[in-house]
Design a protein around this motif. Structure first.
Motif, mmCIF file in Angstrom:
data_model
loop_
_atom_site.group_PDB
_atom_site.id
_atom_site.type_symbol
_atom_site.label_atom_id
_atom_site.label_comp_id
_atom_site.label_asym_id
_atom_site.label_seq_id
_atom_site.Cartn_x
_atom_site.Cartn_y
_atom_site.Cartn_z
ATOM 1 N N SER A 447 0.804 -1.211 0.000
ATOM 2 C CA SER A 447 0.000 0.000 0.000
ATOM 3 C C SER A 447 0.834 1.256 0.000
ATOM 4 O O SER A 447 0.315 2.348 -0.093
ATOM 5 N N LYS A 448 2.130 1.118 0.100
ATOM 6 C CA LYS A 448 2.995 2.282 0.102
ATOM 7 C C LYS A 448 3.258 2.707 -1.338
ATOM 8 O O LYS A 448 3.948 2.054 -2.096
ATOM 9 N N VAL A 449 2.662 3.813 -1.716
ATOM 10 C CA VAL A 449 2.791 4.298 -3.074
ATOM 11 C C VAL A 449 4.105 5.048 -3.198
ATOM 12 O O VAL A 449 4.502 5.789 -2.304
ATOM 13 N N SER A 450 4.802 4.828 -4.295
ATOM 14 C CA SER A 450 6.076 5.507 -4.486
ATOM 15 C C SER A 450 5.904 7.000 -4.502
ATOM 16 O O SER A 450 4.892 7.523 -4.942
ATOM 17 N N GLN A 451 6.903 7.691 -4.024
ATOM 18 C CA GLN A 451 6.835 9.130 -3.894
ATOM 19 C C GLN A 451 6.771 9.773 -5.273
ATOM 20 O O GLN A 451 7.244 9.253 -6.265
ATOM 21 N N ASN A 452 6.166 10.976 -5.304
ATOM 22 C CA ASN A 452 6.054 11.808 -6.491
ATOM 23 C C ASN A 452 5.148 11.211 -7.558
ATOM 24 O O ASN A 452 5.080 11.740 -8.656
ATOM 25 N N GLN A 453 4.452 10.100 -7.260
ATOM 26 C CA GLN A 453 3.499 9.579 -8.222
ATOM 27 C C GLN A 453 2.188 10.352 -8.134
ATOM 28 O O GLN A 453 1.639 10.760 -9.137
ATOM 29 N N LEU A 454 1.699 10.554 -6.932
ATOM 30 C CA LEU A 454 0.491 11.337 -6.707
ATOM 31 C C LEU A 454 0.653 12.041 -5.368
ATOM 32 O O LEU A 454 0.966 11.401 -4.371
ATOM 33 N N PRO A 455 0.457 13.355 -5.340
ATOM 34 C CA PRO A 455 0.715 14.092 -4.093
ATOM 35 C C PRO A 455 -0.394 13.940 -3.057
ATOM 36 O O PRO A 455 -0.520 14.785 -2.188
ATOM 37 N N PHE A 456 -1.197 12.885 -3.164
ATOM 38 C CA PHE A 456 -2.272 12.646 -2.201
ATOM 39 C C PHE A 456 -2.225 11.178 -1.777
ATOM 40 O O PHE A 456 -1.909 10.297 -2.582
ATOM 41 N N THR A 457 -2.574 10.942 -0.546
ATOM 42 C CA THR A 457 -2.736 9.573 -0.098
ATOM 43 C C THR A 457 -4.061 9.032 -0.617
ATOM 44 O O THR A 457 -4.915 9.786 -1.102
ATOM 45 N N VAL A 458 -4.224 7.715 -0.533
ATOM 46 C CA VAL A 458 -5.470 7.108 -0.991
ATOM 47 C C VAL A 458 -6.650 7.644 -0.185
ATOM 48 O O VAL A 458 -7.724 7.908 -0.733
ATOM 49 N N GLU A 459 -6.462 7.831 1.107
ATOM 50 C CA GLU A 459 -7.538 8.365 1.948
ATOM 51 C C GLU A 459 -7.908 9.784 1.526
ATOM 52 O O GLU A 459 -9.095 10.142 1.486
ATOM 53 N N GLU A 460 -6.907 10.589 1.215
ATOM 54 C CA GLU A 460 -7.185 11.951 0.755
ATOM 55 C C GLU A 460 -7.890 11.932 -0.599
ATOM 56 O O GLU A 460 -8.780 12.754 -0.853
ATOM 57 N N LEU A 461 -7.509 10.999 -1.451
ATOM 58 C CA LEU A 461 -8.147 10.891 -2.762
ATOM 59 C C LEU A 461 -9.610 10.503 -2.614
ATOM 60 O O LEU A 461 -10.471 11.018 -3.347
ATOM 61 N N VAL A 462 -9.909 9.625 -1.681
ATOM 62 C CA VAL A 462 -11.300 9.226 -1.444
ATOM 63 C C VAL A 462 -12.118 10.412 -0.950
ATOM 64 O O VAL A 462 -13.237 10.673 -1.447
ATOM 65 N N LYS A 463 -11.585 11.150 -0.009
ATOM 66 C CA LYS A 463 -12.290 12.316 0.516
ATOM 67 C C LYS A 463 -12.464 13.378 -0.568
ATOM 68 O O LYS A 463 -13.526 14.017 -0.676
#
Length: 978
Positions: A447-463
């Motif tokens: 679940s650890k997304v590589s850095q600089n791929q998306l500046p949001f966490t999955v939880e932030e993206l859901v919100k």
């Protein structure tokens, strides 16, 4: 004559001025102004007034340092200030431009060398007021000079003498040091005022050329595919843009001017968009200057160039603030809405993709904007408007409440830019980059997304997706206001609102599409409490998008219908129905899937009832065909072609012939037709036939090399599409596992979109290579790639270009995202574009696409093949009918259900396939609760008493989902069913 005398007596003139300064401070400026007016207003074209004496007089009086009698420094400054101020107010620059245009020949190429001696003199005279104002630091005079210079000289760049001589000289010459900070400040504050008197392309072109020179970009090359690194470009900028105010002024000026410039661009309106652009096109009666159109294209090209984009983004990153981001978003918004620029051509947008922290900063600013509060970039007094003061603007928009003009101009460009950028970021992210690797159970293994791929966490993206979902619903309400709000509907900015809705819906769909694959959002996340469907009486047809009715354009007042339209289409939809229709078409997933499925079933059943109204009595039009079982595809392709059977919605009766040419026993009561259609589709989609291939996940997609199989391959795909549409129309489930990206094309929205994730199943090696290229740390150019692709069809290799002249454009660190996008687009879209289009037209010939657009790709696959859920035996029992002497209490029936309870899932599916030709249960269960013409339609079994003794306990009868069962004596007979 007077000028000649004054020039001849210049020594005496100097003495007179020094002796009586006040008097000559009044006379000399007026004399000079009158002399210029005589020259410029001369009406005799054959013998114009000589220009030499007035210009020589100006050169003398503007150079008091060369006088024989000297003025003191203070008096000299006072004299020149008075002179320049009077000349400027009297139209000095306008007169100079007139002389340039009328006394200098056309300049056809950009040059810094004066074409004539007069051109050099006029250039020096142009710059003397500005040079003096800068030297003495006279702010009043400097502002006056810059304003007139911008309006008359820079605004006259449509003339070749200014565009190709004056502007290049000012941009490159070290002799004239332009105060760019003051120039952009004036343009930033008054650019809209200038547009009333001079064309926007001229002003914008001049500003861009001068800023390029000031920032050190002029000689870095005009090739938009330059391989220079963006950070190096940014380091060459001058000190004039190292403060946020100057950068904001520049961004404001360039965005305001770009907004006026795009009206000169010629739009290539596509077929799908032509209906929406009827009212936005330029007035054909208004003459269009081809020079200004060319300048406009050049301006957009410069703004979108690699050099300018790299320099601008480095400045924005260095001085990021809410004000800077606001002005930057306005510029990007103008580029996104430019008629001649497609989304994937906006280099500024895709460069932001590489600087993703800007994306996070944009969202933070968006979330912080509040109603009634001072907004970034607004200096005017603001009063609270609709709603509660202090409410976040995103929530105000989500409620469907109108915004004040200053709130609209602040929020909409920033929101549109953010959504477009996030869409671009997501389109280049593989699911594993966004959500981590997936394990065998479907969960996230890493679940650890590589850095600089998306500046949001999955939880932030859901919100974030929940907030944007509500904004889209609110925009639908704004697009279709009720009577109370119609008076304050913001229709004057319909293009801005329509584009905002388009990109917001686009990013919400993109996130939802990811969720359909990886299911990272909580259950019920996409449902909106503000939207509901009245399904109590199944009267859903009024608010479903109609195929024959032209839909009302968003954010436009409702037009009156003609009598013919009222007679053919019925009364107009109410506001509530219009909102529901828009939601079902644009954001269907905010409504529960079961509700949409019930709407679809109702629509299909109602239409089928009308098309086959008299078929039950063997009356009216009907399709009757004889098909050889051994040549089921060939016979069906010929006999059910559009030329033979143009209307496939009619009732179809099929007679099957065996291998020796004899008719098989049986009367088609629906069962033979269902068997025929099931076998036909199974044959058509068989990979061995060649029209479809299998992905790594064993899903089907059109063969890119189908043209090698049949010359009329598009006709075959159209036929197969019609047959699949017929299966949907007749509520027949067929086990055809189609590839997700191909199913998306049937919905009509994703024919040109790129789903990078699907490359993993289509071409795993290519997907891995593109992911490697995306994260490559070295110089990408060393890999030797260009914008071409190698195809191999039947052993023959061909090279195709991904973009025009792609074989000569190397893939670099700067354009590798574009390369990845275009490669994925080619593999997933362009290679099968004709096949997909023909297939979609075939489906639409039977089932309107507007009905299918209520579903996403996974839901549409469920409509085609049924739900991949366990068979509910209790539901099947409740919806089974009995014939003959059978009833639910009959011993044979009791024993039958008892044995079925002991079946495992595989055996249950085998029985279901034996009866219904599909092993998947219906989506809404075994009973469709839609009342059509007072008849209820069941999808469960119908069990009949066998009228003759057979060695088989159970046989399939040729009617609708029947099962013929003979009575049993011994229980072991029934147990043998296992």
């Amino acid at each position: 004559m007077t000028c000649q005398l004054v020039v001849r007596e210049q020594r005496q003139l100097a003495e007179w001025i020094c002796g009586s300064l006040q008097r000559w401070m009044y006379l000399v400026p007026r004399l000079s102004n009158m002399a210029l007016k005589v020259v410029t207003h001369s009406t005799d074209e054959e013998s114009p007034v000589p220009h030499a004496p007035p210009l020589r007089l100006l050169e003398i009086i503007m150079a008091p340092d060369n006088w024989s009698t000297k003025l003191s420094d203070a008096n000299q400054q006072l004299f020149l200030s008075t002179l320049y101020l009077h000349l400027i107010n009297g139209g000095y620059y306008q007169q100079m431009v007139h002389l340039l245009v009328t006394r200098i020949p056309e300049v056809y190429e950009s040059t810094e060398a004066p074409p004539t001696p007069l051109a050099e003199s006029l250039l020096n005279l142009l710059m003397k007021p500005l040079t003096f104002a800068c030297a003495v630091n006279d702010s009043t005079l400097l502002s006056c000079v810059i304003e007139e210079l911008c309006q008359d000289v820079f605004g006259g760049a449509a003339h070749s003498q200014i565009c190709n001589f004056v502007i290049p000289c000012l941009a490159s010459s070290s002799k004239y040091k332009l105060p760019m900070d003051r120039i952009v400040a004036v343009l930033g504050c008054r650019s809209l005022k200038f547009l009333d008197s001079c064309p926007a392309p001229s002003l914008l072109y001049s500003l861009l050329m001068l800023v390029h020179s000031s920032a050190g970009l002029m000689h870095q090359g005009s090739n938009t595919d330059s391989t220079s690194d963006d950070s190096d470009i940014g380091n060459t900028s001058s000190d004039e843009f190292n403060d946020a105010n100057t950068l904001c002024n520049y961004l404001q000026a360039i965005s305001d001017l770009l907004g006026g410039t795009t009206s000169y661009l010629i739009s290539d309106v596509t077929e799908g968009d032509s209906e929406d652009e009827d009212d936005d096109s330029m007035d054909s009666s208004k003459p269009v200057d081809p020079v200004l159109c060319k300048l406009a294209e050049e301006c957009v090209s410069v703004v979108n160039s690699t050099e300018h984009v790299g320099w601008l983004l480095s400045q924005v990153e260095r001085q990021v603030s809410p004000e800077v981001l606001l002005h930057f978003s306005r510029l990007t918004h103008h580029l996104l809405t430019a008629p001649s620029l497609q989304l994937h051509q906006c280099r500024l947008l895709y460069s932001v993709v590489a600087r993703r922290q800007l994306l996070r900063s944009m969202w933070m600013v968006l979330s912080s904007l509040q109603q009634g509060a001072p907004l970034p970039g607004n200096i005017s007094t603001m009063t609270s408007s609709f709603g509660v003061r202090g409410a976040p603007l995103l929530q105000v928009l989500a409620r469907g409440s109108p915004l004040a003009p200053y709130e609209r101009d602040t929020l909409v460009p920033l929101l549109a830019t953010f959504c477009a950028t996030l869409t671009a970021v997501l389109s280049t992210l593989h699911d594993s980059e966004l959500l981590g690797d997936q394990d065998e159970t479907g969960g996230r293994r890493n679940s650890k997304v590589s850095q600089n791929q998306l500046p949001f966490t999955v939880e932030e993206l859901v919100k974030m997706s929940a907030s944007l979902r509500d904004v889209c619903v609110g925009l639908v309400e704004l697009a279709h206001p009720d009577m109370r709000m119609s008076a304050i509907t913001d229709t004057s900015y319909k293009t801005m609102w329509a584009h905002c809705f388009k990109v917001c819906v686009g990013v919400v769909r993109q996130i939802h599409l990811r969720d359909t694959r990886r299911m990272f959002c909580p259950e019920g996340h996409w449902l909106s409490s503000r939207v509901s469907l009245p399904l109590g009486n199944c009267q859903t047809a009024p608010f479903v998008p109609r195929t024959s009715r032209r839909q009302r354009r968003l954010f436009m007042p409702q037009r009156w219908l003609t009598r013919d339209e009222l007679e053919t289409e019925g009364p107009p939809l109410s506001i509530t129905e219009q909102r529901r229709a828009t939601i079902l078409q644009e954001l269907p997933f905010v409504i529960p899937f079961e509700s949409r499925t019930q709407v679809f079933s109702t629509l299909v059943a109602s239409n089928r009832s009308m098309s086959q109204m008299r078929a039950d009595f063997n009356e009216g039009p009907m399709i009757s065909v004889s098909i050889r079982r051994t040549h089921i595809y060939e016979d069906a392709f010929e006999k059910l072609s559009p030329s033979n059977e143009p209307n496939l919605r009619l009732r179809m009766r099929v007679r099957l012939m065996n291998a020796v040419g004899l008719d098989e026993v049986g009367i088609d009561g629906g069962g033979i037709f269902r068997e025929f259609l099931s076998e036909l589709l199974k044959t058509a989609f068989d990979p061995t036939r060649g029209f479809f291939l299998l992905t790594r996940e064993n899903t089907l997609y059109p063969n890119p090399g189908a043209h090698h199989i049949a010359e009329d391959y598009q006709t075959h795909y159209y036929f197969i599409g019609r047959m699949l549409g017929k299966a949907l129309y007749e509520n027949l489930l067929v086990e055809v596992p189609l590839a997700g990206y191909f199913v998306s094309k049937l919905l009509g929205r994703s024919s040109s979109s790129v789903e990078f994730h699907h490359l993993d199943s289509l071409d795993p090696e290519l997907c891995r290579n593109l992911l490697y290229l995306k994260t490559y740390q070295g110089d990408v150019q060393d890999l030797g790639l260009d914008f071409t692709v190698l195809n191999s069809d039947l052993g023959q290799n061909t090279i195709e270009e991904l973009i025009p002249n792609g074989s000569n454009i190397a893939v670099t660190n700067e354009n590798r995202i574009e390369y990845i996008y275009r490669m994925a687009d080619y593999k997933l879209n362009k290679q099968i574009a004709k096949q997909s289009q023909a297939f979609k037209k075939g489906v639409a010939d039977v089932v309107p696409l507007e009905w299918l657009q209520m579903f996403d790709w996974r839901e549409l696959q469920m409509l085609i093949s049924g739900a991949s859920v366990p068979i509910d035996l209790e539901d099947l029992m409740d919806n089974t009918r009995y014939g003959g002497t059978y009833n639910a209490e009959h011993p044979t029936i009791q024993a039958f259900w008892q044995v079925l309870r002991g079946f495992d899932e595989t055996q249950k599916r085998q029985l279901l396939k034996f009866v219904t030709s599909c092993s998947h249960p219906p989506l809404l269960g075994f009973k469709v609760r839609c009342n059509i013409n007072d008849n209820f339609f069941y999808q469960g079994f119908t069990i009949f008493l066998s009228s003759k003794i057979s060695k088989y306990f159970m046989t399939n009868f040729l009617t609708l989902n029947p099962l013929r069962v003979r009575p049993i004596v011994l229980r072991h007979e029934l147990s043998s069913l296992r």
